[in-house]
Design a protein around this motif. Structure first.
Motif, mmCIF file in Angstrom:
data_model
loop_
_atom_site.group_PDB
_atom_site.id
_atom_site.type_symbol
_atom_site.label_atom_id
_atom_site.label_comp_id
_atom_site.label_asym_id
_atom_site.label_seq_id
_atom_site.Cartn_x
_atom_site.Cartn_y
_atom_site.Cartn_z
ATOM 1 N N ARG A 1 -8.463 -8.298 -16.762
ATOM 2 C CA ARG A 1 -10.001 -8.380 -17.267
ATOM 3 C C ARG A 1 -9.881 -8.966 -18.843
ATOM 4 O O ARG A 1 -10.525 -10.008 -19.203
ATOM 5 N N TYR A 2 -9.179 -8.311 -19.471
ATOM 6 C CA TYR A 2 -9.137 -8.470 -20.830
ATOM 7 C C TYR A 2 -7.633 -9.058 -21.234
ATOM 8 O O TYR A 2 -6.614 -8.709 -21.059
ATOM 9 N N ASP B 1 -13.016 -11.254 -22.472
ATOM 10 C CA ASP B 1 -13.386 -10.578 -21.207
ATOM 11 C C ASP B 1 -13.497 -11.691 -20.037
ATOM 12 O O ASP B 1 -14.499 -12.552 -20.131
ATOM 13 N N THR B 2 -12.439 -11.601 -19.297
ATOM 14 C CA THR B 2 -12.673 -12.715 -18.036
ATOM 15 C C THR B 2 -13.774 -12.620 -17.053
ATOM 16 O O THR B 2 -14.087 -13.487 -16.377
ATOM 17 N N GLU B 3 -14.190 -11.285 -17.185
ATOM 18 C CA GLU B 3 -15.422 -10.999 -16.211
ATOM 19 C C GLU B 3 -16.702 -11.678 -17.022
ATOM 20 O O GLU B 3 -17.605 -12.181 -16.277
ATOM 21 N N GLN B 4 -16.966 -11.304 -18.147
ATOM 22 C CA GLN B 4 -18.104 -11.594 -18.775
ATOM 23 C C GLN B 4 -18.077 -12.922 -19.445
ATOM 24 O O GLN B 4 -19.051 -13.369 -20.036
ATOM 25 N N HIS B 5 -17.028 -13.512 -19.577
ATOM 26 C CA HIS B 5 -16.728 -14.878 -20.220
ATOM 27 C C HIS B 5 -17.191 -15.079 -21.643
ATOM 28 O O HIS B 5 -17.743 -15.521 -22.128
ATOM 29 N N THR B 6 -16.804 -13.706 -22.347
ATOM 30 C CA THR B 6 -17.203 -13.538 -23.710
ATOM 31 C C THR B 6 -16.160 -12.829 -24.442
ATOM 32 O O THR B 6 -15.202 -12.046 -24.007
ATOM 33 N N VAL C 1 -14.852 -9.707 -26.868
ATOM 34 C CA VAL C 1 -15.295 -8.448 -27.281
ATOM 35 C C VAL C 1 -14.279 -7.862 -28.006
ATOM 36 O O VAL C 1 -13.292 -8.454 -28.089
#
Ligand SMILES: Cc1cc2nc3c(=O)[nH]c(=O)nc-3n(C[C@H](O)[C@H](O)[C@H](O)COP(=O)(O)OP(=O)(O)OC[C@H]3O[C@@H](n4cnc5c(N)ncnc54)[C@H](O)[C@@H]3O)c2cc1C
Length: 329
Positions: free
Chosen positions: A157-158, A127-132, A134
């Motif tokens: 985003r993903y 997830d490039t927004e949350q940097h984690t 998923v």
């Protein structure tokens, strides 16, 4: 005609992907590519093209079947072959669809009565927004006809890194679509069909044969497969078409007053099947497929042909075709 990207990053692990995304020296924007089989690059791309080379397939036996997990960079048909060779049912009808495992989950690929979302259990993404990382379940992927969250609000985003599939060892061929049962019976015999003795490999090879006769081989002739989506129209519109063009208009009733019409039929009726322009054309045995017939077609020539086909279908039937192929510029 060739188009070029300013930069290409092939990454082999999630760590390398994260490193590339954070690298301020790489030209922006980013575009993630798979096998490139469902996109039309309109111009040279000024940014960085990312490509997954995460290639592994492993499996775990569950009570309900077998869970198979594959890296996003595995060629889709290699995955289908791997499963068929191990007697696992699920992806055999999707054999020979070009591209890679990651994009298969993005596109919700489908063929011969099966959609990949029916066998997906989890899509692992960065997830490039949350940097984690998923792990999304199919219900969270908003799957629809050749559609998913990854093509809409999750686009950019993903980044899909791996996909898990729930496959079955018990007999479960899907033979109900079109001429599949007939082709399987012809190839494997009535006895094998009636006595439930088919194997995933046998069904796979029948599908491969059907496809080889209908679609251009991507190695020899450039295409993006089906160029247009099948339009969905109100039932009244279908009624009008049936009156104007006879009751033979093929259609699929979706319920709720909506009817799906095969785009191939509309294009064929406009006389495009087998059309050849200077470099671009329409495939002889499948009018949904626009081909780079000489290998020298420019992106604009393909787009011009797309526009002419759309205009003629709109004029003759009053239906606006929408492209399935993503245009990247
Ligand atoms: C001859 C031919 C026949 C075809 N037949 C069929 C068919 O029967 N059924 C069908 O459904 N399709 C078919 N297609 C279309 C195509 O094969 C599929 O859409 C396929 O899934 C595209 O895979 P790809 O790896 O080439 O993706 P690409 O074309 O490279 O990319 C497709 C999209 O996925 C995105 N993407 C790619 N990888 C990732 C990732 N890891 N993470 C996030 N986003 C990503 C891209 O940004 C792009 O938006 C056909 C195409 C051809 C050329």
């Amino acid at each position: 005609m060739k188009v070029k990207a300013a930069c290409l990053v092939d990454y082999y692990s999630i760590e390398e992907l994260v490193e590339a995304l954070g690298n301020v020296g790489l030209p922006r924007p980013f575009f993630h590519i798979g096998g490139g089989s469902n996109i039309l690059l309109m111009n040279d791309f000024p940014g960085t093209v990312l490509h997954s080379c995460i290639r592994f397939i492993d499996h775990t036996r569950l009570e309900s079947g077998v869970s198979v997990r594959a890296g996003a960079g595995v060629p889709w048909d290699d995955f289908c072959l791997w499963c068929a060779e191990r007697g696992l049912w699920g992806p055999e009808n999707l054999s020979m669809i070009p591209g890679e495992v990651g994009a298969a989950a993005v596109q919700n690929i489908g063929a011969y009565g099966r959609e990949v979302c029916e066998i997906i259990s989890t899509v692992e993404c960065f997830d490039t927004e949350q940097h984690t990382m998923v792990a999304l379940r199919p219900e969270e992927c908003a799957y629809g006809y050749r559609d998913s969250i990854f093509k809409n609000e999750g686009k950019g985003r993903y980044i899909v890194t791996a996909v898990s599939f729930n496959l079955r060892e018990e007999y479960s061929p899907e033979l109900g679509y079109g001429n599949v049962l007939e082709a399987v019976t012809r190839s494997c015999g009535q006895f094998a069909v009636h006595e439930h003795m088919l194997t995933p490999s046998q069904v796979r090879s029948v599908i491969v044969n059907i496809r080889s006769g209908k679609l251009p081989d991507p190695v020899k002739v450039g295409s993006a497969g089906s160029f247009f989506r099948n339009p969905v129209v109100p039932a009244e519109k279908y009624g009008q078409l049936a009156r104007d063009f006879g009751e033979t208009v093929p259609h699929y009733d979706l319920g709720g007053g909506k009817v799906k019409i095969p785009a191939a039929w509309l294009i064929d009726r406009c006389g495009w099947k087998g059309y050849r322009g200077a470099n671009a054309g329409v495939w002889d045995s499948q009018p949904l497929v626009i081909v780079n017939a000489t290998g020298n077609a420019s992106p604009q020539e393909i787009k011009d042909l797309e526009d002419r086909i759309r205009a003629s279908v709109l004029e003759k039937f009053g239906i606006e075709l929408m492209p399935e192929v993503e245009h990247v510029s």
